[in-house]
Design a protein around this motif. Structure first.
Motif, PDB file in Angstrom:
ATOM      1  N   ARG A 180      28.953   2.676 -20.488  1.00  0.00           N
ATOM      2  CA  ARG A 180      27.653   2.017 -20.341  1.00  0.00           C
ATOM      3  C   ARG A 180      26.965   1.855 -21.687  1.00  0.00           C
ATOM      4  O   ARG A 180      26.337   0.830 -21.974  1.00  0.00           O
ATOM      5  N   LEU A 181      27.088   2.873 -22.534  1.00  0.00           N
ATOM      6  CA  LEU A 181      26.422   2.837 -23.838  1.00  0.00           C
ATOM      7  C   LEU A 181      26.972   1.722 -24.716  1.00  0.00           C
ATOM      8  O   LEU A 181      26.200   0.972 -25.338  1.00  0.00           O
ATOM      9  N   ILE A 182      28.300   1.582 -24.789  1.00  0.00           N
ATOM     10  CA  ILE A 182      28.854   0.572 -25.693  1.00  0.00           C
ATOM     11  C   ILE A 182      28.625  -0.847 -25.189  1.00  0.00           C
ATOM     12  O   ILE A 182      28.786  -1.809 -25.957  1.00  0.00           O
ATOM     13  N   TRP A 183      28.212  -0.992 -23.913  1.00  0.00           N
ATOM     14  CA  TRP A 183      27.892  -2.328 -23.398  1.00  0.00           C
ATOM     15  C   TRP A 183      26.395  -2.477 -23.110  1.00  0.00           C
ATOM     16  O   TRP A 183      25.991  -3.289 -22.273  1.00  0.00           O
ATOM     17  N   LEU A 204      24.758  -2.860 -28.981  1.00  0.00           N
ATOM     18  CA  LEU A 204      26.171  -2.501 -29.004  1.00  0.00           C
ATOM     19  C   LEU A 204      27.030  -3.442 -28.161  1.00  0.00           C
ATOM     20  O   LEU A 204      28.232  -3.549 -28.385  1.00  0.00           O
ATOM     21  N   ALA A 205      26.413  -4.140 -27.202  1.00  0.00           N
ATOM     22  CA  ALA A 205      27.179  -5.049 -26.351  1.00  0.00           C
ATOM     23  C   ALA A 205      27.813  -6.169 -27.177  1.00  0.00           C
ATOM     24  O   ALA A 205      28.975  -6.547 -26.959  1.00  0.00           O
ATOM     25  N   LYS A 206      27.065  -6.708 -28.126  1.00  0.00           N
ATOM     26  CA  LYS A 206      27.603  -7.766 -28.986  1.00  0.00           C
ATOM     27  C   LYS A 206      28.756  -7.241 -29.825  1.00  0.00           C
ATOM     28  O   LYS A 206      29.789  -7.911 -29.989  1.00  0.00           O
ATOM     29  N   GLN A 207      28.595  -6.034 -30.353  1.00  0.00           N
ATOM     30  CA  GLN A 207      29.650  -5.448 -31.169  1.00  0.00           C
ATOM     31  C   GLN A 207      30.896  -5.153 -30.341  1.00  0.00           C
ATOM     32  O   GLN A 207      32.024  -5.303 -30.814  1.00  0.00           O
ATOM     33  N   SER A 208      30.690  -4.744 -29.092  1.00  0.00           N
ATOM     34  CA  SER A 208      31.832  -4.516 -28.206  1.00  0.00           C
ATOM     35  C   SER A 208      32.556  -5.829 -27.921  1.00  0.00           C
ATOM     36  O   SER A 208      33.797  -5.885 -27.924  1.00  0.00           O
ATOM     37  N   VAL A 212      35.800   0.831 -35.989  1.00  0.00           N
ATOM     38  CA  VAL A 212      35.361   2.215 -35.819  1.00  0.00           C
ATOM     39  C   VAL A 212      33.933   2.418 -36.331  1.00  0.00           C
ATOM     40  O   VAL A 212      33.226   3.316 -35.863  1.00  0.00           O
ATOM     41  N   GLU A 213      33.480   1.583 -37.261  1.00  0.00           N
ATOM     42  CA  GLU A 213      32.133   1.739 -37.806  1.00  0.00           C
ATOM     43  C   GLU A 213      31.068   0.977 -37.018  1.00  0.00           C
ATOM     44  O   GLU A 213      29.899   0.994 -37.385  1.00  0.00           O
ATOM     45  N   GLN A 214      31.450   0.320 -35.940  1.00  0.00           N
ATOM     46  CA  GLN A 214      30.487  -0.423 -35.133  1.00  0.00           C
ATOM     47  C   GLN A 214      29.722   0.460 -34.148  1.00  0.00           C
ATOM     48  O   GLN A 214      28.706   0.048 -33.595  1.00  0.00           O
ATOM     49  N   PHE A 215      30.198   1.714 -33.936  1.00  0.00           N
ATOM     50  CA  PHE A 215      29.667   2.536 -32.856  1.00  0.00           C
ATOM     51  C   PHE A 215      29.136   3.874 -33.364  1.00  0.00           C
ATOM     52  O   PHE A 215      29.636   4.413 -34.355  1.00  0.00           O
ATOM     53  N   PRO A 216      28.115   4.452 -32.677  1.00  0.00           N
ATOM     54  CA  PRO A 216      27.563   5.755 -33.079  1.00  0.00           C
ATOM     55  C   PRO A 216      28.520   6.892 -32.752  1.00  0.00           C
ATOM     56  O   PRO A 216      29.457   6.731 -31.968  1.00  0.00           O
ATOM     57  N   VAL A 217      28.275   8.068 -33.348  1.00  0.00           N
ATOM     58  CA  VAL A 217      29.185   9.213 -33.210  1.00  0.00           C
ATOM     59  C   VAL A 217      29.460   9.553 -31.757  1.00  0.00           C
ATOM     60  O   VAL A 217      30.608   9.791 -31.371  1.00  0.00           O
ATOM     61  N   ARG A 218      28.449   9.570 -30.922  1.00  0.00           N
ATOM     62  CA  ARG A 218      28.637  10.031 -29.536  1.00  0.00           C
ATOM     63  C   ARG A 218      29.504   9.096 -28.715  1.00  0.00           C
ATOM     64  O   ARG A 218      29.998   9.474 -27.642  1.00  0.00           O
ATOM     65  N   SER A 276      35.212   6.336 -28.105  1.00  0.00           N
ATOM     66  CA  SER A 276      35.239   5.485 -26.915  1.00  0.00           C
ATOM     67  C   SER A 276      35.182   4.009 -27.288  1.00  0.00           C
ATOM     68  O   SER A 276      35.935   3.186 -26.752  1.00  0.00           O
ATOM     69  N   GLY A 277      34.255   3.656 -28.194  1.00  0.00           N
ATOM     70  CA  GLY A 277      34.141   2.266 -28.619  1.00  0.00           C
ATOM     71  C   GLY A 277      35.434   1.777 -29.244  1.00  0.00           C
ATOM     72  O   GLY A 277      35.917   0.676 -28.948  1.00  0.00           O
ATOM     73  N   MET A 278      36.005   2.612 -30.090  1.00  0.00           N
ATOM     74  CA  MET A 278      37.280   2.277 -30.725  1.00  0.00           C
ATOM     75  C   MET A 278      38.396   2.211 -29.678  1.00  0.00           C
ATOM     76  O   MET A 278      39.215   1.279 -29.673  1.00  0.00           O
ATOM     77  N   GLY A 279      38.424   3.176 -28.779  1.00  0.00           N
ATOM     78  CA  GLY A 279      39.480   3.249 -27.784  1.00  0.00           C
ATOM     79  C   GLY A 279      39.448   2.109 -26.786  1.00  0.00           C
ATOM     80  O   GLY A 279      40.483   1.530 -26.449  1.00  0.00           O
TER      81      GLY A 279
END
Length: 403
Positions: free
Chosen positions: A208-211, A215-219, A331-337, A341-344
């Motif tokens: 939910r966070l990455i979308w 972050l949705a655009k980056q995803s 990998v640099e598009q997403f926050p640590v938490r 997941s974003g990368m995966g």
């Protein structure tokens, strides 16, 4: 690259090397399969469509492995998933050497992909989080350079071992060093950024966070980028030995020529490692993608041995430089938490492009579609990804990881 990290008793060189060995085995497996397919086609009398399915099966496992391992690494830690994914790969690769038919081989290829797919996003996340801002991208590309080394090892094994000892020995040789890497990885600490997290999200929460929000655009950008890169890479490189064979070269000559082409992957990665800190992640990725697309077109139209090798070298150089940029950019598009997941999830979705491409290439070859049209398709797909990143991609050079 040998300076000490903030974490005690671990140098940058050791951290990258131990992490990168898993990347090496990943590339080695992909490369070995492209050569082994030539032997399996003859020994098991496989049609091109079945060969394509064998190439796609491990990518189905990689798609699931990337998404699940990335999310689980955000929940349970980078190091633990490091170990689990490599163990799955090692066991499945070793058992592949014992496969007596195409059915069990397909099942084992799925589990090989499950381990390898999970290992890739976790390794990249680990190295980025263990590195200071000024060199984090360069170190991530150094990590990806192990992919080029793995491709070279696969070509060497296939050239010297496959024709004499057979494909079973090749897979057995791939499993043993991977098991040894498990011993080495026990010495790696968990990243301090992950340890400092106060709340660790489950799979549903990270998705939910990455979308959500910005972050949705980056995803969206990273998912399309990975789909394009996997479609182009696996569609072309898994079939390179077979394409050379269809041009009329023998098995040994086909493997030898692809080995020459593979040599260009290492300088491609090293060039990207220098550029990502000089001109940025996005602006390293874009020229590499465009030039890889043009190289694919040139390879499709090449007729002579010299032109095939020339455009094969260019394709290896620019495609692997683009893949290095893809890892760092993503990998640099997403926050640590939600970073793993974003990368995966991006890598996992992208594997669908890799699942379709080998099977589609086999189908197109079986229906006698010309090389010009096949590689023209890869040109167009890569160009589409180039345009998406150009207009919607976000540069992260000089920014804090959670900015």
């Amino acid at each position: 690259m040998a300076e000490r990290l903030a974490v005690p008793n671990i140098s940058a060189r050791k951290m990258i090397t131990v992490s990168g060995l898993g990347m090496l085995f990943d590339a080695m497996d992909v490369g070995l399969l492209s050569y082994v397919l030539l032997s399996l086609e003859k020994n098991w009398h496989l049609a091109p469509t079945m060969s394509g399915l064998l190439g796609s099966m491990s990518l189905i496992g990689m798609a699931i492995g990337s998404a699940l391992a990335g999310a689980m690494a955000d929940r349970f830690g980078r190091k633990s998933l490091f170990m689990i994914t490599l163990l799955i790969y090692s066991l499945a690769t070793g058992l592949s050497a014992l496969a007596m038919g195409v059915g069990i081989f397909l099942v084992l290829r799925f589990f090989v992909g499950l381990g390898l797919g999970g290992e890739l996003p976790v390794a990249t996340t680990y190295v980025v989080e263990m590195s200071p801002e000024s060199v984090r991208a360069r170190r991530a590309v150094y990590l990806e350079t192990f992919w080029a080394v793995g491709s070279l090892v696969a070509a060497l094994l296939s050239f010297f071992v496959l024709p004499t000892l057979g494909w079973r020995i090749v897979f057995a040789l791939g499993a043993l060093p991977a098991l040894y890497t498990l011993v080495l990885r026990r010495a790696l600490p968990e990243t301090s950024k992950y340890q400092k997290l106060e709340k660790r999200l489950n799979i549903r929460q990270t998705f939910r966070l990455i979308w959500s929000g910005h972050l949705a655009k980056q995803s969206m950008v990273t998912w399309i980028l990975w789909a394009v890169m996997n479609f182009a890479y696996y569609g072309m490189f898994l079939w390179l030995p077979s394409v050379m064979a269809l041009h009329g070269y023998s098995l040994v000559h086909s493997i030898g020529y692809v080995l020459i082409m593979t040599l260009a992957q290492v300088p491609g990665y090293l060039t990207a490692a220098w550029l990502v800190e000089k001109i940025g992640r996005k602006w390293t990725l874009l020229p590499a993608m465009l030039l890889a697309a043009l190289s694919a077109l040139g390879f499709g139209f090449a007729q002579s041995t010299a032109m095939l090798i020339l455009f094969g070298l260019l394709l290896s150089f620019f495609m692997l430089a683009a893949f290095a940029g893809t890892y760092v950019f993503t990998v640099e598009q997403f926050p640590v938490r939600a970073r793993a997941s974003g990368m995966g999830w991006a890598a996992g979705f992208g594997r669908l492009g890799g699942v379709v491409a080998p099977f589609l290439t086999g189908y197109l070859l079986a229906t006698h579609v010309t090389f010009e049209n096949i590689f023209g398709l890869f040109f167009l797909v890569t160009l589409f990804g180039f345009l998406i990143v150009l207009f919607f991609g976000r540069e992260t050079r000089g920014k804090a990881l959670d900015e």
